[in-house]
Scaffold this motif. Structure first.
Motif, PDB file in Angstrom:
ATOM      1  N   SER A  58       0.800  -1.223   0.000  1.00 13.94           N
ATOM      2  CA  SER A  58       0.000   0.000   0.000  1.00 13.94           C
ATOM      3  C   SER A  58       0.835   1.276   0.000  1.00 13.94           C
ATOM      4  CB  SER A  58      -0.956   0.000   1.203  1.00 13.94           C
ATOM      5  OG  SER A  58      -0.258  -0.257   2.397  1.00 13.94           O
ATOM      6  N   GLY A  59       2.117   1.147  -0.231  1.00 13.92           N
ATOM      7  CA  GLY A  59       2.949   2.345  -0.304  1.00 13.92           C
ATOM      8  C   GLY A  59       4.343   2.101   0.230  1.00 13.92           C
ATOM      9  N   ASN A  60       5.034   3.193   0.566  1.00 17.10           N
ATOM     10  CA  ASN A  60       6.420   3.108   1.028  1.00 17.10           C
ATOM     11  C   ASN A  60       6.570   3.710   2.415  1.00 17.10           C
ATOM     12  OD1 ASN A  60       7.267   2.092  -1.509  1.00 17.10           O
ATOM     13  ND2 ASN A  60       7.445   4.186  -2.320  1.00 17.10           N
ATOM     14  N   LEU A  61       7.290   2.986   3.288  1.00 15.20           N
ATOM     15  CA  LEU A  61       7.685   3.569   4.553  1.00 15.20           C
ATOM     16  C   LEU A  61       9.063   4.194   4.363  1.00 15.20           C
ATOM     17  CD1 LEU A  61       7.054   3.991   7.598  1.00 15.20           C
ATOM     18  CD2 LEU A  61       8.588   2.069   8.021  1.00 15.20           C
ATOM     19  N   VAL A  62       9.119   5.519   4.501  1.00 14.18           N
ATOM     20  CA  VAL A  62      10.380   6.250   4.407  1.00 14.18           C
ATOM     21  C   VAL A  62      10.844   6.547   5.829  1.00 14.18           C
ATOM     22  CG1 VAL A  62      11.539   8.278   3.455  1.00 14.18           C
ATOM     23  CG2 VAL A  62       9.571   7.279   2.252  1.00 14.18           C
ATOM     24  N   SER A  63      12.087   6.198   6.157  1.00 14.47           N
ATOM     25  CA  SER A  63      12.598   6.511   7.491  1.00 14.47           C
ATOM     26  C   SER A  63      14.045   6.961   7.399  1.00 14.47           C
ATOM     27  CB  SER A  63      12.443   5.314   8.447  1.00 14.47           C
ATOM     28  OG  SER A  63      13.463   4.358   8.270  1.00 14.47           O
ATOM     29  N   TRP A  64      14.501   7.659   8.428  1.00 18.27           N
ATOM     30  CA  TRP A  64      15.817   8.293   8.379  1.00 18.27           C
ATOM     31  C   TRP A  64      16.345   8.481   9.799  1.00 18.27           C
ATOM     32  CZ3 TRP A  64      11.133  10.354   7.192  1.00 18.27           C
ATOM     33  CH2 TRP A  64      10.668  11.382   8.014  1.00 18.27           C
ATOM     34  N   ARG A  65      17.609   8.904   9.877  1.00 16.43           N
ATOM     35  CA  ARG A  65      18.284   9.063  11.169  1.00 16.43           C
ATOM     36  C   ARG A  65      18.039  10.443  11.789  1.00 16.43           C
ATOM     37  NH1 ARG A  65      23.468   6.954   8.180  1.00 16.43           N
ATOM     38  NH2 ARG A  65      23.333   4.695   8.570  1.00 16.43           N
ATOM     39  N   TRP A  66      17.748  10.442  13.077  1.00 15.96           N
ATOM     40  CA  TRP A  66      17.852  11.639  13.898  1.00 15.96           C
ATOM     41  C   TRP A  66      19.239  11.556  14.515  1.00 15.96           C
ATOM     42  CZ3 TRP A  66      14.915  12.525  19.152  1.00 15.96           C
ATOM     43  CH2 TRP A  66      15.132  13.833  19.597  1.00 15.96           C
ATOM     44  N   LEU A  67      20.148  12.385  14.054  1.00 18.50           N
ATOM     45  CA  LEU A  67      21.543  12.294  14.451  1.00 18.50           C
ATOM     46  C   LEU A  67      21.770  12.869  15.843  1.00 18.50           C
ATOM     47  CD1 LEU A  67      23.073  13.459  11.053  1.00 18.50           C
ATOM     48  CD2 LEU A  67      22.923  11.101  11.899  1.00 18.50           C
ATOM     49  N   GLY A  68      22.796  12.340  16.519  1.00 16.28           N
ATOM     50  CA  GLY A  68      23.136  12.859  17.834  1.00 16.28           C
ATOM     51  C   GLY A  68      23.577  14.306  17.806  1.00 16.28           C
ATOM     52  N   THR A  69      24.020  14.779  16.650  1.00 17.98           N
ATOM     53  CA  THR A  69      24.460  16.166  16.497  1.00 17.98           C
ATOM     54  C   THR A  69      23.322  17.099  16.075  1.00 17.98           C
ATOM     55  OG1 THR A  69      25.168  15.522  14.268  1.00 17.98           O
ATOM     56  CG2 THR A  69      26.855  15.577  15.985  1.00 17.98           C
ATOM     57  N   ASP A  70      22.130  16.551  15.820  1.00 13.21           N
ATOM     58  CA  ASP A  70      20.962  17.389  15.518  1.00 13.21           C
ATOM     59  C   ASP A  70      20.434  18.027  16.800  1.00 13.21           C
ATOM     60  OD1 ASP A  70      20.738  16.860  12.759  1.00 13.21           O
ATOM     61  OD2 ASP A  70      19.591  15.025  13.117  1.00 13.21           O
ATOM     62  N   PRO A  71      19.820  19.202  16.693  1.00 14.58           N
ATOM     63  CA  PRO A  71      19.177  19.777  17.879  1.00 14.58           C
ATOM     64  C   PRO A  71      17.935  18.995  18.274  1.00 14.58           C
ATOM     65  CG  PRO A  71      18.750  21.142  15.948  1.00 14.58           C
ATOM     66  CD  PRO A  71      19.747  20.099  15.520  1.00 14.58           C
ATOM     67  N   ASN A  72      17.493  19.210  19.516  1.00 12.93           N
ATOM     68  CA  ASN A  72      16.309  18.511  20.023  1.00 12.93           C
ATOM     69  C   ASN A  72      15.062  18.834  19.218  1.00 12.93           C
ATOM     70  OD1 ASN A  72      17.915  17.488  22.042  1.00 12.93           O
ATOM     71  ND2 ASN A  72      17.156  18.866  23.640  1.00 12.93           N
ATOM     72  N   ASP A  73      14.962  20.065  18.715  1.00 12.07           N
ATOM     73  CA  ASP A  73      13.718  20.507  18.085  1.00 12.07           C
ATOM     74  C   ASP A  73      13.758  20.440  16.559  1.00 12.07           C
ATOM     75  OD1 ASP A  73      15.522  22.531  17.644  1.00 12.07           O
ATOM     76  OD2 ASP A  73      14.233  24.148  18.391  1.00 12.07           O
ATOM     77  N   VAL A  74      14.682  19.668  15.992  1.00 14.93           N
ATOM     78  CA  VAL A  74      14.724  19.547  14.544  1.00 14.93           C
ATOM     79  C   VAL A  74      13.450  18.866  14.046  1.00 14.93           C
ATOM     80  CG1 VAL A  74      15.928  17.313  14.587  1.00 14.93           C
ATOM     81  CG2 VAL A  74      16.165  18.801  12.589  1.00 14.93           C
ATOM     82  N   SER A  75      12.965  19.307  12.902  1.00 14.20           N
ATOM     83  CA  SER A  75      11.834  18.649  12.243  1.00 14.20           C
ATOM     84  C   SER A  75      12.234  18.343  10.802  1.00 14.20           C
ATOM     85  CB  SER A  75      10.578  19.522  12.304  1.00 14.20           C
ATOM     86  OG  SER A  75      10.817  20.785  11.705  1.00 14.20           O
ATOM     87  N   PHE A  76      11.370  17.638  10.084  1.00 17.30           N
ATOM     88  CA  PHE A  76      11.770  17.130   8.776  1.00 17.30           C
ATOM     89  C   PHE A  76      10.637  17.219   7.758  1.00 17.30           C
ATOM     90  CE2 PHE A  76      14.273  14.914  11.982  1.00 17.30           C
ATOM     91  CZ  PHE A  76      15.565  15.056  11.502  1.00 17.30           C
ATOM     92  N   ASN A  77      11.033  17.404   6.503  1.00 17.59           N
ATOM     93  CA  ASN A  77      10.138  17.253   5.358  1.00 17.59           C
ATOM     94  C   ASN A  77      10.656  16.139   4.473  1.00 17.59           C
ATOM     95  OD1 ASN A  77       8.214  19.263   5.889  1.00 17.59           O
ATOM     96  ND2 ASN A  77       9.487  20.870   4.951  1.00 17.59           N
ATOM     97  N   VAL A  78       9.716  15.419   3.855  1.00 12.41           N
ATOM     98  CA  VAL A  78      10.049  14.316   2.948  1.00 12.41           C
ATOM     99  C   VAL A  78       9.673  14.721   1.534  1.00 12.41           C
ATOM    100  CG1 VAL A  78       9.627  11.889   2.376  1.00 12.41           C
ATOM    101  CG2 VAL A  78       9.688  12.608   4.774  1.00 12.41           C
ATOM    102  N   TYR A  79      10.576  14.528   0.604  1.00 11.11           N
ATOM    103  CA  TYR A  79      10.349  14.875  -0.803  1.00 11.11           C
ATOM    104  C   TYR A  79      10.470  13.636  -1.678  1.00 11.11           C
ATOM    105  CZ  TYR A  79      10.588  19.843   0.293  1.00 11.11           C
ATOM    106  OH  TYR A  79      10.327  21.102   0.792  1.00 11.11           O
ATOM    107  N   ARG A  80       9.535  13.546  -2.629  1.00 14.05           N
ATOM    108  CA  ARG A  80       9.642  12.534  -3.673  1.00 14.05           C
ATOM    109  C   ARG A  80       9.975  13.250  -4.980  1.00 14.05           C
ATOM    110  NH1 ARG A  80       4.910   8.838  -6.574  1.00 14.05           N
ATOM    111  NH2 ARG A  80       6.308   8.019  -8.202  1.00 14.05           N
ATOM    112  N   PRO A 617      16.861   9.716  26.073  1.00 16.61           N
ATOM    113  CA  PRO A 617      17.863  10.764  26.254  1.00 16.61           C
ATOM    114  C   PRO A 617      18.594  11.058  24.955  1.00 16.61           C
ATOM    115  CG  PRO A 617      18.679   8.693  27.120  1.00 16.61           C
ATOM    116  CD  PRO A 617      17.240   8.464  26.756  1.00 16.61           C
ATOM    117  N   ARG A 618      19.120  12.258  24.840  1.00 12.46           N
ATOM    118  CA  ARG A 618      19.975  12.629  23.724  1.00 12.46           C
ATOM    119  C   ARG A 618      21.430  12.397  24.109  1.00 12.46           C
ATOM    120  NH1 ARG A 618      18.713  15.970  19.894  1.00 12.46           N
ATOM    121  NH2 ARG A 618      19.905  14.447  18.694  1.00 12.46           N
ATOM    122  N   PRO A 619      22.242  11.883  23.210  1.00 17.65           N
ATOM    123  CA  PRO A 619      23.642  11.634  23.538  1.00 17.65           C
ATOM    124  C   PRO A 619      24.471  12.918  23.507  1.00 17.65           C
ATOM    125  CG  PRO A 619      23.210  11.045  21.259  1.00 17.65           C
ATOM    126  CD  PRO A 619      21.880  11.427  21.856  1.00 17.65           C
TER     127      PRO A 619
END
Length: 624
Positions: A58-80, A617-619
């Motif tokens: 029924s579709g695609n599950l797109v997933s990605w890393r939240w890096l330890g060097t990213d800020p706590n409040d980072v958000s994301f957009n997905v593009y096809r 926790p965040r590293p």
């Protein structure tokens, strides 16, 4: 495959656990004693987003890393293909289900920092049929001096960024079909190690030569960026006749130290650090400890002398060191090495025969694997060797004197008490069949009655019906909670590996070539690997299992039946849980590094993941 993304999970956040997580997120580590200290940032890999697209009906599950060097409040957009697919920025997870999309859809992810959308990530690795194949090529087979023919099978694998491009590469051990346990006599073929990129490009091939016997206990290879140059090195025991990735032979190319039983009980032994990008031997030193008199390790024919373990640990709290060890049935010697500036420096050596340690109950306490964790909360890693632990400075920390065993688990198995715990099974029929200890002190928290050689045991939160990790083993009844009480009479069908696979934070059972979810009446099959094989005979382990791509859930890697590919499976289940990539939790990351050691065991992070978990926790980390 039917789309299984509509999963719900229960979540209960305890205020005390939230406070602890907040301390860690602020760069402080709770010590469990009411005090806290500033956490030293640890060196970790500079990774790309690791974007994956797993196709379902029924579709695609797109997933990605939240890096330890990213800020706590980072958000994301997905593009096809450059077109935004999510209606609002994604804040609560690091995955997105794109309904109705075809398998070949091309995705990128863009982070949003302080309201500003960043550049495209790498393009998603496509799992068009639920898995991704990495092509591999078996070495040519051969014939032993006594006329026995052999071929090669893909065995254990590890990961590291070998060329510094931000993408993890594989290091794969090829074992001949005549590989032996140390207790078995007979010649073996050579052990061969390959460096392979995700697209199947082979970077190099190392042949360990005739003077390194093949089997689960002889070659423990470590893949890690030890010098902080942004590229992983590869370390392993070598000998005369080892050929590096550029064709250069270490020592004598003509030496043959094999005896008529196939054992190698004489000749020099080395430790070599190889360049992860080229396979070139960069530095070789004598292996510590030397074998010395074979019989001093417990037998005269060569079984116990060649029991090796290996790992990677942040002994200074900031940068990784190499751990190489020998022996666990009687004498144990553990050597800690730094690789800096193109040279080995030995940091310390722990020897149960030394005047410092002799008679204190450290001998004979080793397992068929080790674990690495900061068990005493001082910011530096310890080596949990089985029924004993060695402090970051090479001094003995504690011993339970419960002896040797085949399996152990170290992690936050009981989130209701401070610190980490160890669950272990014992081979000695006079000792408890299984037990759980405080990983800081070795104090036994609970144990089960002696019941022969208890060869298998697992601990992890596999059931939401009981708080904390569940523990079970072959020779003890029922499933036990962190206090040792039987909370379910039906044990899982597996006593092997674990995997975070579906959408909730409760872990699943990984055994042979399938993944199941535990239930008190029966287990539910979630995945059956297609056209693949498990490794290491009755141990039935994958080449590798862990969070190597996508979000925090775990991939599993099996070789195909014909050994021409490493087949990676990644979860098709959507999750509402957001956790930093486990690759940036250094207890988990070093566990991936030691996973290939002897009797492979699954990785555990430094914090609790399971039903009712606190905000993860965040590293405190930095990248080279």
């Amino acid at each position: 495959m039917q789309h299984p993304h509509r999963q719900h999970r229960r979540r209960a956040i305890g205020s005390a656990l939230v406070a602890s997580a907040a301390l860690i997120a602020a760069g402080l580590t709770a010590l469990g004693t009411g005090t806290a200290h500033a956490a030293t940032a640890r060196q970790v890999e500079s990774l790309d987003r690791g974007v994956v697209s797993v196709h379902t009906d029924s579709g695609n599950l797109v997933s990605w890393r939240w890096l330890g060097t990213d800020p706590n409040d980072v958000s994301f957009n997905v593009y096809r293909a450059g077109t935004l697919v999510n209606p609002t920025p994604i804040t609560g997870s690091t995955n997105y289900f794109h309904s109705g999309a075809p398998a070949q859809a091309d995705y990128t992810v863009r982070a949003i920092l302080d309201g500003v959308e960043q550049a495209d990530s790498v393009h998603a690795v496509q799992f068009r049929t639920g898995y991704k194949d990495v092509p591999i090529t078996p070495p040519a087979g051969g014939t032993t001096p006594d006329g026995v023919a052999y071929t090669y099978e893909a065995n254990d694998a590890s990961v590291g960024d070998l060329d510094g491009d931000g993408q993890l590469d594989f290091v794969l051990k090829w074992q001949p079909t005549n590989a032996k346990d140390n207790s078995q006599s007979g010649y073996t073929g050579n052990t061969v190690i390959d460096g392979v990129k995700l697209d199947g490009t082979r970077l190099w091939r190392i042949d360990l030569g005739r003077n390194i016997r093949s089997g689960a206990h002889y070659t423990q290879f470590q893949v890690y960026d030890y010098d902080g140059d942004g590229k992983a090195e590869v370390a392993m025991k070598t000998a005369d006749g080892t050929t590096d990735g550029r064709g250069t032979v270490i020592g004598s190319s003509s030496a043959d130290y094999r005896n008529s039983s196939g054992y190698v009980l004489s000749g020099p032994e080395y430790l070599t650090m190889f360049n992860g990008q080229t396979g070139a031997a960069m530095g070789t030193v004598d292996y510590v400890p030397a074998r010395g008199t074979v019989s001093s390790w417990g037998d005269s024919y060569g079984n116990r002398v060649d029991r090796f373990l290996a790992g990677t640990a942040y002994l200074d709290g900031s940068r990784p060191s190499l751990i190489m060890a020998r022996g666990y049935y009687t004498r144990t010697v553990i050597a800690a090495w730094d690789w800096r500036g193109g040279a080995f420096t030995r940091r310390w050596t722990f020897d149960t025969n030394s005047s410092t340690n002799s008679g204190k109950g450290y001998d004979g306490q080793g397992n068929h694997q080790l674990s690495v964790a900061d068990v005493d909360g001082d910011g530096k890693d310890e080596i949990v060797y089985g029924s004993m632990a060695v402090d970051d400075n090479g001094n003995g920390l504690w011993t339970t004197k419960n002896g040797h065993g085949d399996a152990m688990h170290v992690g936050d198995l009981d989130p209701s008490r401070p610190g980490l715990e160890e669950f272990k099974v014992d081979e000695d029929s006079s000792k408890p069949a299984s037990w759980m200890a405080d990983a800081r002190t070795g104090a036994i928290l609970w144990s089960t009655a002696a019941n022969g050689d208890n060869g298998r045991g697992v601990s992890g939160d596999i059931w939401a019906g009981s708080a904390g990790a569940e523990s079970w083993s072959s020779h003890a009844d029922g499933v036990r909670n962190p206090q040792g009480t039987v909370v379910a009479t039906r044990k899982p069908g597996s006593v092997n590996f674990l995997s975070w696979w579906d959408g909730d934070p409760v872990r699943e059972l990984l055994d042979d070539t399938h993944i199941d979810k535990y239930g008190t009446s029966s287990d539910t099959r979630l995945l059956t690997g297609s056209g693949v094989h498990s490794n290491n005979s009755t141990k039935a382990t994958p080449s590798l299992s862990g969070d190597i791509l996508g979000d925090w859930r775990e991939e599993v890697v099996w070789p195909t039946t014909d050994n021409t590919a490493l087949r990676i499976y990644s979860t098709p289940y959507e999750t509402t849980t957001r956790i930093t990539t486990l690759l940036h939790d250094t207890q988990y990351r070093t566990a991936l590094a030691w996973q290939n050691t002897a009797y492979n065991q699954p990785p555990h992070p430094s914090f609790y993941i399971g039903d009712g978990m606190a905000t993860a926790p965040r590293p405190t980390v930095y990248t080279p």
